[in-house]
Scaffold this active site. Structure first.
Site, mmCIF file in Angstrom:
data_model
loop_
_atom_site.group_PDB
_atom_site.id
_atom_site.type_symbol
_atom_site.label_atom_id
_atom_site.label_comp_id
_atom_site.label_asym_id
_atom_site.label_seq_id
_atom_site.Cartn_x
_atom_site.Cartn_y
_atom_site.Cartn_z
ATOM 1 C CG ASP A 22 42.472 -85.309 -22.290
ATOM 2 O OD1 ASP A 22 42.299 -85.728 -23.451
ATOM 3 O OD2 ASP A 22 41.628 -84.608 -21.689
ATOM 4 C CG ASP A 24 39.874 -81.247 -26.190
ATOM 5 O OD1 ASP A 24 40.504 -80.347 -26.756
ATOM 6 O OD2 ASP A 24 39.332 -82.190 -26.800
#
Length: 252
Positions: A22, A24
């Site tokens: 991922d 963020d």
């Protein structure tokens, strides 16, 4: 998911051939910036709707539960549903002041980009070091993000070259992929890397990302606990929870 083989020096099962990260909260320290942008956008909307007595958006509890890791429009819908509020859908091209799901989402993105331009983006050094080690060991890498700004953010920290595949908000829209907590974006990344889900590890900090990793039956789901929610990450499917990726494997 049960780990059936001895971990390698990367802290992963031997069968793992690819790592899906991922953006963020895992690669970059932008989760706090996202939470601040959501707070401003939602509070503006709620104040217009309910006046000064409105109940503000909680950038911790509401962010973690309703918007973190989800595509922008899904975050709008999910949070508003928690307040028993429904808006017209509108279209992705709605202006940021439109009283629609997409309009409110576009207002959040407008605020986010302004904050990024003002304050810049900071990377998690431990993650970048880990990604480099993973690649040195011959594993393939992908970034999987709901953000439509993913490529620009990676370029801003000089990390675009570290990922063989990018599945972000732009790619998901082009392919019609539903976002997290559905596993489709992670599954697409594994497919593009040429590996089965059981041979890939997911690295996430959001509860929706944990749900996606579990639903996709990936070989390992690693939770990054940036905000003190280790138990919740495990409850949502994390096999391993660490505060930083330097805690995985041997770093001597």
């Amino acid at each position: 998911m049960t780990q059936t083989t001895r971990p390698t020096e990367l802290g992963l099962p031997k069968r793992i051939r690819a790592c899906l990260f991922d953006l963020d909260g895992v690669i970059t320290r932008t989760a706090v910036v996202h939470a601040a942008a959501w707070r401003r956008a939602f509070d503006e909307f709620l104040r217009r709707r309910d006046g000064d007595a409105f109940r503000p958006f909680d950038p911790s509890a509401d962010y973690d539960r309703y918007v973190d890791g989800r595509p922008r429009a899904d975050g709008v819908r999910t949070f508003l549903a928690s307040r028993d509020i429904r808006l017209p859908e509108g279209t992705p091209d709605d202006p940021p002041d439109a009283p629609t799901v997409h309009g409110l989402g576009n207002r959040k993105n407008e605020i986010l980009l302004d904050l990024i331009r003002t304050d810049g983006v900071e990377a998690y050094d431990g993650t970048l070091r880990y990604v480099e080690r993973v690649r040195d060991h011959g594993l393939r890498t992908a970034v999987v993000s709901s953000s439509a700004n993913c490529r620009d953010v990676l370029r801003s920290i000089g990390a675009e070259h570290l990922f063989d595949v990018r599945i972000d908000g732009v790619v998901a829209a082009e392919r019609g992929l539903p976002g997290k907590p559905r596993p489709d974006t992670f599954l697409a990344a594994a497919h593009d890397l040429g590996v089965e889900p059981a041979d890939a590890a997911v690295f996430e900090d959001a509860l929706a990302g944990m749900d996606a990793g579990r639903a996709g039956h990936f070989g390992q789901v690693v939770g990054l606990d940036r905000v003190g929610q280790a138990d919740a990450l495990r409850a949502h499917g994390a096999d391993v929870v660490v505060a930083d990726l330097t805690e995985l494997g041997e770093w001597a």
